[in-house]
Scaffold this active site. Structure first.
Site, PDB file in Angstrom:
ATOM      1  CB  SER A 124      -3.569  -0.284   2.078  1.00 57.91           C
ATOM      2  OG  SER A 124      -3.717   0.671   1.056  1.00 57.91           O
ATOM      3  CE1 TYR A 148      -4.680  -4.896  -1.441  1.00 59.32           C
ATOM      4  CE2 TYR A 148      -5.204  -2.566  -1.687  1.00 59.32           C
ATOM      5  CZ  TYR A 148      -4.352  -3.563  -1.245  1.00 59.32           C
ATOM      6  OH  TYR A 148      -3.189  -3.220  -0.592  1.00 59.32           O
ATOM      7  CE  LYS A 152      -3.850  -5.167   2.137  1.00 58.22           C
ATOM      8  NZ  LYS A 152      -2.914  -6.180   2.621  1.00 58.22           N
TER       9      LYS A 152
HETATM   10  P1  NAD Z   1       3.831  -8.111  -3.567  1.00 58.05           P
HETATM   11  O1  NAD Z   1       2.790  -8.727  -4.426  1.00 58.05           O
HETATM   12  O2  NAD Z   1       5.136  -7.755  -4.192  1.00 58.05           O
HETATM   13  O3  NAD Z   1       4.117  -9.082  -2.324  1.00 58.05           O
HETATM   14  C1  NAD Z   1       3.132  -9.923  -1.770  1.00 58.05           C
HETATM   15  C2  NAD Z   1       3.727 -11.322  -1.708  1.00 58.05           C
HETATM   16  O4  NAD Z   1       2.778 -12.221  -1.137  1.00 58.05           O
HETATM   17  C3  NAD Z   1       4.078 -11.875  -3.095  1.00 58.05           C
HETATM   18  O5  NAD Z   1       5.431 -12.300  -3.085  1.00 58.05           O
HETATM   19  C4  NAD Z   1       3.126 -13.046  -3.282  1.00 58.05           C
HETATM   20  O6  NAD Z   1       3.710 -14.088  -4.026  1.00 58.05           O
HETATM   21  C5  NAD Z   1       2.822 -13.449  -1.848  1.00 58.05           C
HETATM   22  N1  NAD Z   1       1.528 -14.106  -1.631  1.00 58.05           N
HETATM   23  C6  NAD Z   1       0.304 -13.683  -2.006  1.00 58.05           C
HETATM   24  N2  NAD Z   1      -0.634 -14.550  -1.592  1.00 58.05           N
HETATM   25  C7  NAD Z   1       0.008 -15.542  -0.922  1.00 58.05           C
HETATM   26  C8  NAD Z   1      -0.419 -16.715  -0.248  1.00 58.05           C
HETATM   27  N3  NAD Z   1      -1.709 -17.067  -0.212  1.00 58.05           N
HETATM   28  N4  NAD Z   1       0.502 -17.499   0.334  1.00 58.05           N
HETATM   29  C9  NAD Z   1       1.818 -17.172   0.291  1.00 58.05           C
HETATM   30  N5  NAD Z   1       2.278 -16.066  -0.329  1.00 58.05           N
HETATM   31  C10 NAD Z   1       1.383 -15.264  -0.921  1.00 58.05           C
HETATM   32  O7  NAD Z   1       3.178  -6.850  -2.862  1.00 58.05           O
HETATM   33  P2  NAD Z   1       3.860  -5.705  -1.987  1.00 58.05           P
HETATM   34  O8  NAD Z   1       3.769  -4.460  -2.751  1.00 58.05           O
HETATM   35  O9  NAD Z   1       5.164  -6.151  -1.470  1.00 58.05           O
HETATM   36  O10 NAD Z   1       2.792  -5.621  -0.817  1.00 58.05           O
HETATM   37  C11 NAD Z   1       2.939  -6.324   0.402  1.00 58.05           C
HETATM   38  C12 NAD Z   1       1.703  -6.101   1.253  1.00 58.05           C
HETATM   39  O11 NAD Z   1       1.534  -4.714   1.469  1.00 58.05           O
HETATM   40  C13 NAD Z   1       0.403  -6.590   0.617  1.00 58.05           C
HETATM   41  O12 NAD Z   1      -0.413  -7.126   1.638  1.00 58.05           O
HETATM   42  C14 NAD Z   1      -0.215  -5.330   0.070  1.00 58.05           C
HETATM   43  O13 NAD Z   1      -1.623  -5.409  -0.011  1.00 58.05           O
HETATM   44  C15 NAD Z   1       0.223  -4.303   1.091  1.00 58.05           C
HETATM   45  N6  NAD Z   1       0.280  -2.938   0.551  1.00 58.05           N
HETATM   46  C16 NAD Z   1       1.022  -2.696  -0.585  1.00 58.05           C
HETATM   47  C17 NAD Z   1       1.052  -1.417  -1.118  1.00 58.05           C
HETATM   48  C18 NAD Z   1       1.838  -1.137  -2.368  1.00 58.05           C
HETATM   49  O14 NAD Z   1       1.602  -0.108  -2.988  1.00 58.05           O
HETATM   50  N7  NAD Z   1       2.792  -1.951  -2.797  1.00 58.05           N
HETATM   51  C19 NAD Z   1       0.343  -0.383  -0.499  1.00 58.05           C
HETATM   52  C20 NAD Z   1      -0.386  -0.665   0.654  1.00 58.05           C
HETATM   53  C21 NAD Z   1      -0.401  -1.954   1.168  1.00 58.05           C
HETATM   54  C1  UD1 Z   2      -3.280   2.507  -5.746  1.00 58.22           C
HETATM   55  C2  UD1 Z   2      -4.544   1.830  -5.295  1.00 58.22           C
HETATM   56  C3  UD1 Z   2      -4.549   1.749  -3.786  1.00 58.22           C
HETATM   57  C4  UD1 Z   2      -3.305   1.028  -3.323  1.00 58.22           C
HETATM   58  C5  UD1 Z   2      -2.089   1.764  -3.866  1.00 58.22           C
HETATM   59  C6  UD1 Z   2      -0.821   1.100  -3.516  1.00 58.22           C
HETATM   60  C7  UD1 Z   2      -6.218   2.365  -7.014  1.00 58.22           C
HETATM   61  C8  UD1 Z   2      -7.468   3.093  -7.309  1.00 58.22           C
HETATM   62  N1  UD1 Z   2      -5.707   2.564  -5.774  1.00 58.22           N
HETATM   63  O1  UD1 Z   2      -3.228   3.791  -5.153  1.00 58.22           O
HETATM   64  O2  UD1 Z   2      -5.680   1.053  -3.330  1.00 58.22           O
HETATM   65  O3  UD1 Z   2      -3.256   0.967  -1.905  1.00 58.22           O
HETATM   66  O4  UD1 Z   2      -2.171   1.810  -5.292  1.00 58.22           O
HETATM   67  O5  UD1 Z   2      -0.670  -0.085  -4.243  1.00 58.22           O
HETATM   68  O6  UD1 Z   2      -5.705   1.608  -7.831  1.00 58.22           O
HETATM   69  N2  UD1 Z   2      -1.657   7.570 -12.265  1.00 58.22           N
HETATM   70  C9  UD1 Z   2      -1.583   8.043 -13.565  1.00 58.22           C
HETATM   71  N3  UD1 Z   2      -1.198   7.178 -14.541  1.00 58.22           N
HETATM   72  C10 UD1 Z   2      -0.901   5.871 -14.322  1.00 58.22           C
HETATM   73  C11 UD1 Z   2      -0.971   5.400 -12.975  1.00 58.22           C
HETATM   74  C12 UD1 Z   2      -1.359   6.269 -11.993  1.00 58.22           C
HETATM   75  O7  UD1 Z   2      -1.860   9.207 -13.813  1.00 58.22           O
HETATM   76  O8  UD1 Z   2      -0.572   5.137 -15.253  1.00 58.22           O
HETATM   77  C13 UD1 Z   2      -2.009   8.510 -11.181  1.00 58.22           C
HETATM   78  C14 UD1 Z   2      -3.248   8.103 -10.394  1.00 58.22           C
HETATM   79  O9  UD1 Z   2      -4.396   8.635 -10.986  1.00 58.22           O
HETATM   80  C15 UD1 Z   2      -2.914   8.687  -9.014  1.00 58.22           C
HETATM   81  C16 UD1 Z   2      -1.395   8.594  -8.919  1.00 58.22           C
HETATM   82  O10 UD1 Z   2      -0.933   8.495 -10.265  1.00 58.22           O
HETATM   83  O11 UD1 Z   2      -3.272  10.032  -8.961  1.00 58.22           O
HETATM   84  C17 UD1 Z   2      -0.905   7.396  -8.140  1.00 58.22           C
HETATM   85  O12 UD1 Z   2      -1.510   6.207  -8.665  1.00 58.22           O
HETATM   86  P1  UD1 Z   2      -1.076   4.749  -8.191  1.00 58.22           P
HETATM   87  O13 UD1 Z   2       0.395   4.613  -8.229  1.00 58.22           O
HETATM   88  O14 UD1 Z   2      -1.879   3.766  -8.981  1.00 58.22           O
HETATM   89  O15 UD1 Z   2      -1.489   4.695  -6.655  1.00 58.22           O
HETATM   90  P2  UD1 Z   2      -2.917   5.042  -5.994  1.00 58.22           P
HETATM   91  O16 UD1 Z   2      -3.976   5.173  -6.988  1.00 58.22           O
HETATM   92  O17 UD1 Z   2      -2.701   6.153  -5.052  1.00 58.22           O
END
Ligand code: NAD
Ligand code: UD1
Length: 342
Positions: A124, A148, A152
């Site tokens: 991330s 978190y 990573k």
């Molecule tokens: P998500 O929660 O929708 O998907 C993660 C999946 O992993 C879920 O289906 C959950 O049930 C499964 N899971 C968690 N722990 C497990 C375990 N111990 N064994 C088996 N399954 C397990 O999240 P996502 O948004 O699809 O994210 C996927 C990956 O990308 C994550 O590692 C997350 O940290 C990373 N990531 C997500 C974002 C984001 O904004 N969505 C941003 C950066 C990185």
């Molecule tokens: C968040 C996580 C980051 C993670 C990413 C993807 C935090 C501090 N960071 O990023 O670690 O990798 O999600 O899952 O949680 N905002 C509002 N109102 C809301 C929600 C968000 O104003 O209700 C604003 C936030 O202040 C930010 C932007 O929208 O400026 C995006 O927020 P968000 O979607 O939560 O993502 P990040 O904070 O960038």
């Protein structure tokens, strides 16, 4: 040969399953459904017209993971499974370290035993902590501001160590910026449990009337309109980035490299108010919002320099802001209660 998708029922995992199946890859999914629904996988099958095996298992259960590697002909792994809520990780650090780190250790150990050494890992942009400048390049200093983010960062380091000890490993670390949007069909999308933490699902739930108004966290940042700026990336672009990463691992030129790291972002930042405006245009409705104090831990501006992924993976994000909003909105409109509606 099949690609094992850990966390394949989740938001990014399910979209990646679609892109892989559409390109003829064979997949196997493991997910404990702790943050997802099996319905997402049923819909992946419906969208693609392809079948695959799903194991409802926990990565922490080594015997179960071993069994999958015994039964299936796996040659590479895309590792999405993990807990991802920043606020929750501050309250429950042990759960986050245990699930994310131990889950990865179990997975890698079983992979090693079965001589499967091709791995794509979901990292991330959070590993850049509070970057001094933007756009953010992969060689910027790394740090974490919450448990978190530390999971990573630690996993990235663990995977580097793994490669240093055994050069047969081929590892790609993908650092995602802010994934939004959904598949065009409106059948799969992001389905957060409870009140969303992230901006886009919060906005779409305000539009359908599930939430009253948006809290805009901070309007005094040093940005064009005072609200936070982020690099929102369409989840299908992100999914395509995983296909490119797998192709890179399978390609001949990988051997010289070992661990490769790529930003997956668009290279463009949009503010919270830009997002509100774009959504209101797409939905044809005004979106109520109120300015609130800054959210602890937030930074003003975060966007990627995605040029390394372009040069080395041949990948760029092609879907723009309006498409992101349109697709997020279609998913929310068709599934007001997420997968619970089906
Ligand atoms: P998500 O929660 O929708 O998907 C993660 C999946 O992993 C879920 O289906 C959950 O049930 C499964 N899971 C968690 N722990 C497990 C375990 N111990 N064994 C088996 N399954 C397990 O999240 P996502 O948004 O699809 O994210 C996927 C990956 O990308 C994550 O590692 C997350 O940290 C990373 N990531 C997500 C974002 C984001 O904004 N969505 C941003 C950066 C990185
Ligand atoms: C968040 C996580 C980051 C993670 C990413 C993807 C935090 C501090 N960071 O990023 O670690 O990798 O999600 O899952 O949680 N905002 C509002 N109102 C809301 C929600 C968000 O104003 O209700 C604003 C936030 O202040 C930010 C932007 O929208 O400026 C995006 O927020 P968000 O979607 O939560 O993502 P990040 O904070 O960038």
């Amino acid at each position: 040969m099949a690609i094992l998708i850990t966390g394949g029922a989740g938001y990014i995992g399910s979209h990646t399953c679609v892109e892989l199946l559409n390109r003829g890859y064979e997949i196997v999914v493991i997910d404990n459904l702790s943050n997802s629904s099996k319905k997402s996988l049923d819909r992946v099958k419906e969208i693609t017209g392809k079948d695959f095996r799903f194991y409802r298992d926990d990565l922490l259960n080594k015997a179960a993971v071993e069994e999958i590697f015994r039964r299936e002909n796996i040659d590479s792994v895309i590792h999405f499974a993990g807990l991802k809520a920043v606020g929750e990780s501050v309250e429950k650090p042990l759960e986050y370290y245990y699930n994310n780190i131990t889950g990865t250790l179990v997975l890698c150990d079983v992979m090693k035993k079965h001589h499967v050494k091709n791995l794509v890992f979901s990292s991330s942009a959070t590993v850049y902590g509070k970057p001094e400048t933007v756009p953010i390049r992969e060689d910027f200093p790394l740090s974490a501001t919450n448990p978190y983010g530390r999971t990573k960062l630690m996993i990235e380091e663990i995977l580097e160590d793994l490669y240093n000890a055994d050069h047969e490993w081929k590892i790609v670390l993908l650092r995602y910026f802010n994934p939004v949007g959904a598949h065009k069909s409106g059948r799969i999308g992001e389905d957060p449990r409870g009140i969303p933490n992230n901006l886009v699902p919060y906005i779409t739930q305000v539009v359908i009337g599930r939430l009253g108004y948006l809290n805009v966290y901070g309007n005094d940042y040093n940005t064009p309109d005072g609200t936070g700026v982020r690099d929102y990336i369409h989840v299908v672009d992100l999914a395509e980035g995983h296909v490119k990463a797998i192709e890179k691992i399978m390609g001949k030129d990988f051997a010289q490299n070992g661990v490769l790291t790529y930003n997956l972002g668009t290279g463009r930042g949009y503010s919270v108010l830009d997002m509100v405006k774009a959504f209101s245009q797409i939905c044809g409705k005004e979106i109520r919002y109120e300015f609130k104090p800054r959210r602890p831990g937030d930074i003003a501006t975060c966007y990627a320099d995605p040029s390394r992924a372009k040069e080395e993976l041949g990948w760029t994000a092609s879907r723009g802001l309006m498409e992101m909003c349109e697709d997020s909105w279609r998913w929310q409109l068709n599934n007001p209660n997420g997968y619970d509606d089906a």
